[in-house]
Scaffold this active site. Structure first.
Site, PDB file in Angstrom:
ATOM      1  N   LYS A 112      -6.978  -1.101  10.671  1.00 44.12           N
ATOM      2  CA  LYS A 112      -8.255  -1.515  11.281  1.00 44.12           C
ATOM      3  C   LYS A 112      -8.046  -2.189  12.628  1.00 44.12           C
ATOM      4  O   LYS A 112      -8.848  -2.026  13.544  1.00 44.12           O
ATOM      5  CB  LYS A 112      -9.006  -2.446  10.349  1.00 44.12           C
ATOM      6  CG  LYS A 112      -8.253  -3.729  10.036  1.00 44.12           C
ATOM      7  CD  LYS A 112      -8.591  -4.246   8.653  1.00 44.12           C
ATOM      8  CE  LYS A 112      -7.313  -4.453   7.898  1.00 44.12           C
ATOM      9  NZ  LYS A 112      -7.268  -4.126   6.540  1.00 44.12           N
ATOM     10  N   ASP A 118     -10.025 -10.276  11.012  1.00 47.61           N
ATOM     11  CA  ASP A 118     -10.007  -9.081  10.170  1.00 47.61           C
ATOM     12  C   ASP A 118     -11.421  -8.509  10.033  1.00 47.61           C
ATOM     13  O   ASP A 118     -11.644  -7.301  10.205  1.00 47.61           O
ATOM     14  CB  ASP A 118      -9.443  -9.461   8.795  1.00 47.61           C
ATOM     15  CG  ASP A 118      -9.519  -8.318   7.805  1.00 47.61           C
ATOM     16  OD1 ASP A 118      -8.687  -7.395   7.905  1.00 47.61           O
ATOM     17  OD2 ASP A 118     -10.415  -8.339   6.942  1.00 47.61           O
ATOM     18  N   GLY A 145      -5.879  -4.744  -1.647  1.00 48.41           N
ATOM     19  CA  GLY A 145      -4.964  -4.522  -2.757  1.00 48.41           C
ATOM     20  C   GLY A 145      -4.291  -3.165  -2.633  1.00 48.41           C
ATOM     21  O   GLY A 145      -4.841  -2.229  -2.057  1.00 48.41           O
ATOM     22  N   ALA A 204       9.210   6.256   6.283  1.00 49.05           N
ATOM     23  CA  ALA A 204       9.816   5.386   7.295  1.00 49.05           C
ATOM     24  C   ALA A 204       9.670   3.932   6.875  1.00 49.05           C
ATOM     25  O   ALA A 204       8.575   3.483   6.566  1.00 49.05           O
ATOM     26  CB  ALA A 204       9.150   5.615   8.646  1.00 49.05           C
ATOM     27  N   VAL A 206     -11.638   0.110   6.383  1.00 53.24           N
ATOM     28  CA  VAL A 206     -12.794  -0.768   6.172  1.00 53.24           C
ATOM     29  C   VAL A 206     -13.093  -0.896   4.690  1.00 53.24           C
ATOM     30  O   VAL A 206     -13.322   0.103   4.008  1.00 53.24           O
ATOM     31  CB  VAL A 206     -14.053  -0.228   6.886  1.00 53.24           C
ATOM     32  CG1 VAL A 206     -15.202  -1.221   6.744  1.00 53.24           C
ATOM     33  CG2 VAL A 206     -13.772   0.054   8.350  1.00 53.24           C
ATOM     34  N   VAL A 208       0.834  -1.206   0.000  1.00 55.42           N
ATOM     35  CA  VAL A 208       0.000   0.000   0.000  1.00 55.42           C
ATOM     36  C   VAL A 208       0.867   1.255   0.000  1.00 55.42           C
ATOM     37  O   VAL A 208       0.648   2.184  -0.786  1.00 55.42           O
ATOM     38  CB  VAL A 208      -0.958   0.003   1.216  1.00 55.42           C
ATOM     39  CG1 VAL A 208      -1.732   1.316   1.287  1.00 55.42           C
ATOM     40  CG2 VAL A 208      -1.915  -1.179   1.135  1.00 55.42           C
ATOM     41  N   GLY A 239     -11.387  -1.488   1.996  1.00 55.42           N
ATOM     42  CA  GLY A 239     -10.458  -0.986   0.984  1.00 55.42           C
ATOM     43  C   GLY A 239     -10.909   0.278   0.300  1.00 55.42           C
ATOM     44  O   GLY A 239     -11.102   1.314   0.928  1.00 55.42           O
ATOM     45  N   LYS A 261     -13.287  -4.808  11.420  1.00 51.86           N
ATOM     46  CA  LYS A 261     -14.090  -3.916  10.588  1.00 51.86           C
ATOM     47  C   LYS A 261     -15.507  -3.774  11.149  1.00 51.86           C
ATOM     48  O   LYS A 261     -16.098  -2.701  11.113  1.00 51.86           O
ATOM     49  CB  LYS A 261     -14.101  -4.427   9.154  1.00 51.86           C
ATOM     50  CG  LYS A 261     -12.699  -4.314   8.510  1.00 51.86           C
ATOM     51  CD  LYS A 261     -12.564  -5.190   7.282  1.00 51.86           C
ATOM     52  CE  LYS A 261     -11.184  -5.058   6.648  1.00 51.86           C
ATOM     53  NZ  LYS A 261     -10.963  -6.060   5.573  1.00 51.86           N
TER      54      LYS A 261
END
Lengths: 444, 444
Positions: free
Chosen positions: A118, A214, A319, A56, A145, A27, A147, A218
């Protein structure tokens, strides 16, 4: 928006807004690429240029396929966020403790923060939001949440004049891919998981996805937004998809349903007043429900609201590029705010509704029971349901003799009553086995 | 957000935010009802109480089934918006001239404005946005496109860091209801229109809907938001659904498609640089496309964006309560801004891309041609396509002898070339009639 009175970092016309990026994985790389490539366009949209002043990373020297100067990279994330001249910090490193420390430090040092984290928000959002409020800075998290799907902003702003009743979300692409493959091909869970791993839709360690962690993060975030109540992952009932069998998927199909892993956030009127339930579990939903046609690794969030009615938001739930799109939308918003030295709506928890435990959630069950094929079996099975005041909607007998099976769908009842019924069924003489129990959602 | 320097109306803690409502029809009544009923909850969300201080109506004394004091009603809309102490004006009277005058006066007198007026925005949004900018007030309009579906805010904010490529919208419920009925029942257009009128889905004078004017207004607004370019209804190519026949719907079905009235906004690279095309017309889309399953009077907007990928927003596109939900979401946003004396993002037109006329839009055609069944017919038909550089994707011959028909689907080409081809076909000896021409969209 509120004008900000903090003076740690005040933007003055003529200087660019300084952006620091924490993390340069899938990302982060995409965020850095778009920030650089689209700098002119983004400057128009923000009303001031933005400058990426630091990235960073855990290790220097990797080949990152990014057209940015080497000297932007640093391993000193803590130093970067505490420079005191950063306007916007983007956190995409994930994890809990380090990310929290960095976000808190960034806010204290006058930066607004955009995060996709998340897990951290669901575990300890309150600490972050309180720090943002105190610092008079923004903490935005659209990417946390579903994407690329805009769902945080619609819940927080577009539906701010409405009363959300229920949110049903397919918010984990890995599990949706697996369940979709099981539905399409008749595969069992392990085969479908293997295929998902081979194709890159599931990680080598798929626990966070397939056990529902996961999705539960969310669900906590969605429930908090929808009901103006603080909800943490500890409040969310969680079941993964590892027990979903090919037979369950076939039973669903016979009912005109598909099996989906749903994040469900509901407002419920109780004798003690309105309350909230948040849960993640596999469920059957009718094929005619808009969520049923969400295929592969796509995500969708279905919202039932008092005035708006039924809304659905659909798109890629993960993604690099899709998540970067959501991150950059937030970056533009918070950068506009920094430019004007104001901040947007923060955490909204004024309702503080009670969060119900799973036993008090209301749902329906689909139960398959192997029974002895003899007189009185239906009466004694029906008696077990009646004992807990669970009303039966349909009963179907399949097979006969040693293959006899009852398939029962209930009306809505409290989950505790439903599970007590199933336990009681298991104790009946004429019941050889309760072969499958699955909740039914989505207005079947 | 920008801090506002205007001092016409400054909110001070302790006083409620004053809201004026222009229009009390189906939407206005619902807005007034929710503002009153949910006053406490809305006050929490805004951070200050809101008070409905006036409702402008055409005639007093109607029974409105609203729990508000009679003295709030006035026929003097102009006097209401120019009182000088109003924080938020909600315009739901519709129409052009009066609505424009009232909105401009409201902005000049220090109020922010929330409007559902798509026709006015599509015709003369520039005047309104410039006035809002000058007054340092908000002009929000989520309800103007696709009713309750949050699409304005996602395009304006969530996708602000991305590059939108295409927007395909089913943005008119009446025409979607009619086309859906034609698809489901095999009815012709007039029958389906009659039924829609009988059920209340079409107005007594259905022109604005069935001729595509309503959708064209929304296309102009969507194109402006998506491409940061000023687009008016005059820039939008518009064709309604009155010529769609039962045979067209059957042809679509044979191709695995359905017919929808689409609002299409596209970014196109041309030799002179990027440009924009905005158009409304019936089109065939594949049944597998997410828009194909949008049934009845529902709306949906499908967005293709460079980083986010494919997103879809789905929900009720009209009706009192859904539209009121969108209006109130905006009211909460602009009231928050008034409370803090700041304003949100305004019109974004920095890209100022060229808006192409229809001839330069790129699309595909589905053409049905009654032909003489003799040697050479395909060669001469194919020749007509070749003459305009239109490449054929599929040809199918149906029937024979006096029933012979060619069904041709083209590859993508400029609309001007496609229509010149059709004109040329009509001049061919062996062509008895071109019986149907319809564009094909959605990645068939």
């Amino acid at each position: 928006m509120n004008p900000s009175s903090s003076d740690a970092t005040s933007w003055t016309p003529g200087r660019p807004l300084r952006v620091a990026l924490l993390g340069c994985g899938v990302v982060g790389t995409e965020v850095a690429r778009l920030l650089t490539r689209d700098a002119d366009e983004l400057a128009q949209r923000v009303g001031a240029p933005m400058e990426l002043v630091g990235i960073a990373v855990r290790r220097l020297g990797r080949d990152r396929d990014l057209d940015v100067p080497d000297e932007l990279f640093t391993t000193d994330a803590a130093g970067l966020v505490s420079r005191g001249d950063i306007d916007v910090v983007i956190e995409v490193i994930g994890g809990i403790d380090l990310a929290r420390d960095l976000i808190l430090s960034a806010l204290e040092h006058g930066a607004s923060v955009v995060t996709a984290n998340k897990a951290l928000l669901a575990e300890d959002g309150a600490t972050l939001f309180e720090a943002a409020h105190k610092a008079e800075r923004d903490l935005y998290f659209e990417a946390a949440v579903a994407g690329a799907i805009p769902i945080v902003r619609p819940l927080r702003e577009s539906l701010a004049g409405d009363r959300v009743q229920r949110v049903l979300g397919i918010v984990n692409g890995t599990t949706n891919f697996i369940l979709d493959a099981m539905t399409t091909t008749g595969q069992g869970f392990s085969e479908a998981l293997d295929e998902a791993q081979r194709l890159g839709y599931a990680e080598a360690d798929p626990t966070a996805d397939i056990e529902g962690f996961d999705a539960a993060s969310k669900a906590a975030i969605l429930a908090g937004l929808a009901f103006h109540t603080r909800v943490t992952i500890g409040d969310v009932h969680r079941e993964g998809i590892t027990d979903v069998s090919a037979a369950d998927v076939r039973s669903a199909d016979e009912m005109g349903c598909v099996v989906k892993l749903l994040a469900i956030c509901e407002r419920r009127e109780t004798p003690d007043g309105p309350a909230v339930s948040a849960r993640v579990h596999p469920a059957m939903i009718p094929r005619s429900h808009p969520l049923a046609s969400v295929r592969g690794a796509y995500n969708a969030v279905f919202v039932e609201s008092e005035a708006a009615g039924e809304l659905m938001f659909y798109g890629p739930g993960a993604g690099g590029a899709p998540t970067a799109s959501a991150v950059l939308g937030d970056v533009v918003s918070v950068a506009r705010n920094r430019r004007s030295d104001v901040f947007g709506p923060g955490e909204s928890t004024h309702a503080q509704l009670e969060v119900l435990d799973m036993g008090r959630a209301r749902t329906r069950y689909h139960v398959s029971i192997d029974v002895d094929d003899r007189a009185g079996v239906l009466a004694s099975v029906a008696g077990a349901f009646a004992e807990y005041d669970v009303s039966i909607k349909t009963v179907r007998q399949e097979g006969s003799g040693s293959d006899a099976q009852l398939v029962i769908v209930t009306h809505e009842a409290e989950d505790a009553a439903l599970s007590a019924t199933v336990a009681s069924l298991r104790g009946l003489d004429m019941v050889r086995d309760v072969t499958s129990v699955m909740r039914v959602e989505g207005g079947f």
